[in-house]
Scaffold this active site. Sequence first.
Site, PDB file in Angstrom:
ATOM      1  CB  CYS A 112      -0.944   0.007   1.209  1.00 59.34           C
ATOM      2  SG  CYS A 112      -2.046   1.417   1.128  1.00 59.34           S
ATOM      3  CG  ASN A 213      -1.747  -6.993  -8.915  1.00 61.57           C
ATOM      4  OD1 ASN A 213      -1.390  -6.019  -8.251  1.00 61.57           O
ATOM      5  ND2 ASN A 213      -2.947  -7.057  -9.449  1.00 61.57           N
ATOM      6  N   GLY A 214      -1.155  -6.445 -11.920  1.00 66.88           N
ATOM      7  CA  GLY A 214      -1.046  -5.089 -12.439  1.00 66.88           C
ATOM      8  C   GLY A 214      -1.491  -4.950 -13.878  1.00 66.88           C
ATOM      9  CG  ASP A 215      -1.711  -1.622 -15.523  1.00 69.98           C
ATOM     10  OD1 ASP A 215      -2.417  -1.281 -14.544  1.00 69.98           O
ATOM     11  OD2 ASP A 215      -0.814  -0.915 -16.005  1.00 69.98           O
ATOM     12  N   GLY A 237      -7.365  -6.961 -10.306  1.00 73.25           N
ATOM     13  CA  GLY A 237      -8.144  -6.049  -9.472  1.00 73.25           C
ATOM     14  C   GLY A 237      -9.147  -5.290 -10.314  1.00 73.25           C
ATOM     15  NE  ARG A 238      -6.318  -0.560 -11.341  1.00 75.06           N
ATOM     16  CZ  ARG A 238      -5.274   0.160 -11.714  1.00 75.06           C
ATOM     17  NH1 ARG A 238      -5.412   1.450 -11.868  1.00 75.06           N
ATOM     18  NH2 ARG A 238      -4.098  -0.405 -11.930  1.00 75.06           N
TER      19      ARG A 238
END
Length: 353
Positions: A112, A213-215, A237-238
């Site tokens: 975070c 993780n990521g995009d 995630g998104r």
Amino acid sequence: MEPTSQQSSRGIVIGGRPLPTRFFLAPLAGYTHLAFRVMLRRLGGLGMATTDLVQAQMLVSGTRKSLELVETTPEDRPLTVQIYSGITEHLVKAAHWLQAHGYEAIDINMGCPMAKVNGSGGGARLMCDTSAATEMVGRVIEAVDLPVTVKMRLGWNDQLISAPQLAAAFEKIGVAAVTVHGRTRQQGFHGTVNRDAIRETVNAVRTMPIIANGDVRTPEDALSMIRETGCAAVAIGRGAMLDPWIFRRLHDLECGRAAVVPTADEQVTFLYDHFHLMRQQHGEFSCRMFRKFAAWYGARLGIPEDLEDRLRRFESPQEFDSLVNEIRQRHGERSCQVPTALIRTPNGPVEHW
Ligand SMILES: Cc1cc2nc3c(=O)[nH]c(=O)nc-3n(C[C@H](O)[C@H](O)[C@H](O)COP(=O)(O)O)c2cc1C
């Protein structure tokens, strides 16, 4: 890029837990609560979900908000609870609490970037000192019998890429898996995900699964992430907000089945059920909580823009139900697949977040 030994074609075992697929839900505070997780599980293909991050001490003190964040049901499995703190004792107590209350796995947040989390030594701040971070995580592992995982970024900034070193140290002390968001803390949510650095993290460990993780927004993104990094699993995630069916589509692809396109009826029913499931947990407050999903779901669920606009402002369950009826009748009018809003991420210099 040749696949490495981390890869298998279907499910995966982490910390002794067999997980049905290698496509996981990455935590998104404010979104990945019980109702959303259950809805995704009902669609199929989700390997594992993690709760929003919970402040360790608040959990032990039993604050209403933290208890709400860890609320779960038998359908909400496999589940990992994510905790954060800069104080080892607090993490250990929270781990004890989770074990005593029947939870299955613990994830420690080391990614975070928010100042309020980093300022107290938690989140990404922990990545700046490998031995202190290892000592802290080791204390949690010793304290409980549950599998303990860690979610981190690549490091604090470009000069301090510590994910490979940390992952190697964590493997030695028995961390069950590490999720790596391929950005530094300095990057916040800007710039691109550095898949080379994720691959270096994969190469730094022997057998401990690395979850990249990521995009990841499409099934193709997930598969290329696996190909290019050699990771064992992918956390989305998104991309799961943009397309809640992404896990099912990925699983179908892996099983060699043609991906099933959700029907108009299935899409509108998803919208309806998500809100009403949320209502079971949060009552009238759900109207406010649900509004932020509207812009994200609008394009994917074929909601005409004027109705999406009203969905962003609805005040009562009755109003929601009548909006859903209108959406059902007018579904398909909208052809645009681009969402009108993205999940808000902090803007400006990271130091001020
Ligand atoms: C609104 C929001 C909330 C987030 N909350 C958390 C969190 O509670 N715990 C965590 O480890 N990461 C959190 N993240 C980071 C995501 O889990 C993920 O690492 C990041 O969004 C990149 O993945 P994505 O592109 O698939 O969304 C959050 C990200 C966003 C945008």
